[in-house]
Write a protein that holds these residues in place. Sequence first.
Motif, mmCIF file in Angstrom:
data_model
loop_
_atom_site.group_PDB
_atom_site.id
_atom_site.type_symbol
_atom_site.label_atom_id
_atom_site.label_comp_id
_atom_site.label_asym_id
_atom_site.label_seq_id
_atom_site.Cartn_x
_atom_site.Cartn_y
_atom_site.Cartn_z
ATOM 1 N N LEU A 189 0.839 -1.195 0.000
ATOM 2 C CA LEU A 189 0.000 0.000 0.000
ATOM 3 C C LEU A 189 0.878 1.249 0.000
ATOM 4 O O LEU A 189 1.949 1.263 0.609
ATOM 5 C CB LEU A 189 -0.911 0.008 1.220
ATOM 6 N N PRO A 190 0.447 2.309 -0.660
ATOM 7 C CA PRO A 190 1.240 3.538 -0.685
ATOM 8 C C PRO A 190 1.248 4.187 0.692
ATOM 9 O O PRO A 190 0.363 3.930 1.519
ATOM 10 C CB PRO A 190 0.504 4.417 -1.704
ATOM 11 N N PRO A 191 2.237 5.025 0.971
ATOM 12 C CA PRO A 191 2.295 5.678 2.281
ATOM 13 C C PRO A 191 1.105 6.606 2.477
ATOM 14 O O PRO A 191 0.491 7.080 1.523
ATOM 15 C CB PRO A 191 3.613 6.463 2.231
ATOM 16 N N GLY A 192 0.775 6.844 3.740
ATOM 17 C CA GLY A 192 -0.284 7.791 4.037
ATOM 18 C C GLY A 192 -1.556 7.143 4.531
ATOM 19 O O GLY A 192 -1.542 6.097 5.193
ATOM 20 N N TYR A 193 -2.670 7.745 4.171
ATOM 21 C CA TYR A 193 -3.946 7.346 4.742
ATOM 22 C C TYR A 193 -4.333 5.913 4.392
ATOM 23 O O TYR A 193 -4.886 5.183 5.223
ATOM 24 C CB TYR A 193 -5.061 8.301 4.299
ATOM 25 N N CYS A 194 -4.069 5.476 3.150
ATOM 26 C CA CYS A 194 -4.479 4.121 2.748
ATOM 27 C C CYS A 194 -3.832 3.072 3.637
ATOM 28 O O CYS A 194 -4.450 2.066 3.992
ATOM 29 C CB CYS A 194 -4.115 3.883 1.286
ATOM 30 N N ARG A 195 -2.569 3.321 4.000
ATOM 31 C CA ARG A 195 -1.874 2.380 4.875
ATOM 32 C C ARG A 195 -2.418 2.468 6.302
ATOM 33 O O ARG A 195 -2.567 1.462 6.990
ATOM 34 C CB ARG A 195 -0.370 2.669 4.848
ATOM 35 N N GLN A 196 -2.703 3.681 6.750
ATOM 36 C CA GLN A 196 -3.262 3.856 8.087
ATOM 37 C C GLN A 196 -4.625 3.181 8.205
ATOM 38 O O GLN A 196 -4.948 2.554 9.223
ATOM 39 C CB GLN A 196 -3.390 5.347 8.418
ATOM 40 N N TYR A 197 -5.424 3.292 7.163
ATOM 41 C CA TYR A 197 -6.741 2.655 7.169
ATOM 42 C C TYR A 197 -6.615 1.139 7.277
ATOM 43 O O TYR A 197 -7.380 0.482 8.000
ATOM 44 C CB TYR A 197 -7.508 3.049 5.903
ATOM 45 N N ALA A 198 -5.630 0.562 6.559
ATOM 46 C CA ALA A 198 -5.398 -0.879 6.657
ATOM 47 C C ALA A 198 -4.948 -1.264 8.066
ATOM 48 O O ALA A 198 -5.358 -2.298 8.604
ATOM 49 C CB ALA A 198 -4.366 -1.319 5.627
ATOM 50 N N THR A 199 -4.115 -0.422 8.677
ATOM 51 C CA THR A 199 -3.669 -0.683 10.051
ATOM 52 C C THR A 199 -4.857 -0.686 11.004
ATOM 53 O O THR A 199 -4.974 -1.557 11.879
ATOM 54 C CB THR A 199 -2.645 0.387 10.487
ATOM 55 N N ASP A 200 -5.755 0.278 10.841
ATOM 56 C CA ASP A 200 -6.957 0.319 11.680
ATOM 57 C C ASP A 200 -7.827 -0.914 11.449
ATOM 58 O O ASP A 200 -8.452 -1.431 12.392
ATOM 59 C CB ASP A 200 -7.761 1.585 11.379
ATOM 60 N N THR A 201 -7.882 -1.380 10.207
ATOM 61 C CA THR A 201 -8.698 -2.555 9.903
ATOM 62 C C THR A 201 -8.128 -3.801 10.562
ATOM 63 O O THR A 201 -8.881 -4.668 11.037
ATOM 64 C CB THR A 201 -8.808 -2.747 8.380
ATOM 65 N N VAL A 202 -6.801 -3.908 10.615
ATOM 66 C CA VAL A 202 -6.174 -5.025 11.329
ATOM 67 C C VAL A 202 -6.595 -5.000 12.794
ATOM 68 O O VAL A 202 -6.938 -6.036 13.385
ATOM 69 C CB VAL A 202 -4.633 -4.951 11.203
ATOM 70 N N THR A 203 -6.580 -3.815 13.400
ATOM 71 C CA THR A 203 -7.009 -3.676 14.796
ATOM 72 C C THR A 203 -8.460 -4.098 14.957
ATOM 73 O O THR A 203 -8.814 -4.852 15.876
ATOM 74 C CB THR A 203 -6.845 -2.215 15.255
ATOM 75 N N TRP A 204 -9.309 -3.622 14.080
ATOM 76 C CA TRP A 204 -10.743 -3.924 14.160
ATOM 77 C C TRP A 204 -11.009 -5.417 13.997
ATOM 78 O O TRP A 204 -11.744 -6.027 14.783
ATOM 79 C CB TRP A 204 -11.489 -3.120 13.096
ATOM 80 N N LEU A 205 -10.397 -6.042 12.984
ATOM 81 C CA LEU A 205 -10.612 -7.464 12.749
ATOM 82 C C LEU A 205 -10.054 -8.316 13.883
ATOM 83 O O LEU A 205 -10.531 -9.428 14.131
ATOM 84 C CB LEU A 205 -9.975 -7.886 11.425
ATOM 85 N N GLY A 206 -9.066 -7.782 14.598
ATOM 86 C CA GLY A 206 -8.499 -8.507 15.735
ATOM 87 C C GLY A 206 -9.260 -8.303 17.023
ATOM 88 O O GLY A 206 -8.843 -8.802 18.075
#
Length: 352
Positions: free
Chosen positions: A250-267
């Motif tokens: 994923l490119p740097p910035g918001y798209c990567r941050q959103y994926a990080t948040d999704t990992v937290t949510w799914l966990g």
Amino acid sequence: MLIRIERSQPSTVERGAGPVSEHPGRPGLVRSLWGGLRNLAVRRPLLAVFQVNLRCNSSCGYCNLPLNAGRYEMSREEIRTVFAGLYHDGLRVVFVQGGEPLLRRDLVAVLQDLHEIGLHLTVITNGTKLTVPLVTQFDDLGISLSISLDTLNPAAYERIRGADQLEAVLAGVDLLRHYRHPKFLTCIVSEANREDVTEVVAFARQRGFLPVVGAYHWDVGLYGKQDETLMYDRQQARLVFEQLLEQDLLPPGYCRQYATDTVTWLGGGTLAPCDAGGYSIAIDASGNVAPCLSLPSVGNLRESSLSDILSRFDRRSIQCCSDHSSCNRVDGRVIGSVLRHPIAAWQTPVSW
């Protein structure tokens, strides 16, 4: 995502129709910034998800929106009046979706009105109805485009979307190769496409799109229906997002941050508060307003002011939904995420 204002470049999009004329009545930058900053300070809506129509040519397994039911859709004049009032109230960003928005015959005229009001627009489409004239007009209006594409496998696409339309989508994507303005490709992870996501992300980046990867949600209030063929094990879905992050896909910035948040949510982790009903609202084609697509509407902008409608929101139900992290929809969390992660926002390679 951070808005970086830059001088527009001459269009290189292939021409199939004359350019949309420039209109001197569009509000200036100072006025636009002032209204937005005011709403940031008092936590009032900056962003609206607007269903410009309620018709669709797909039948997605994960969509539970009430479509193709013959409900009233505001006229162009009503939309212009409603959004002029919202701009006065400090709203600045509109995600224009449907249904499938490109099925609305006067869509370009509606978008031109919203552009002249001073709103920043992103059209969210399945990409099946893009044409050279439409792309040219969108390009001249400075509109951001978000194409929904979950897989490059025709059989999986039809399974997810309920229609054999992948070839049309890919043709639409090809028309955007010289598009000047932000273009996103949104991939929703489900059991049907878990193995395809990295390929879709690579496809997006090779063609100059910002890949936005989200997760299929079901039984979130009024949004997201159960489809057994798409429902996933949360840990398996989490591995998809972890792989995207670990492999730096994923490119740097918001798209990567959103994926990080999704990992937290799914966990099973807790996310920061949702913006629904605060920085963002949902407006259907009839003018009904809700905190987000998953919660019921409480008023209509053709009959009531935004302030009156906001006063009717059930803040406890919004807080309860947020506290339980029952979804991670990008439109309900994007502004709060930008404020909490300004460096990530700055790194996002998007200019408007």
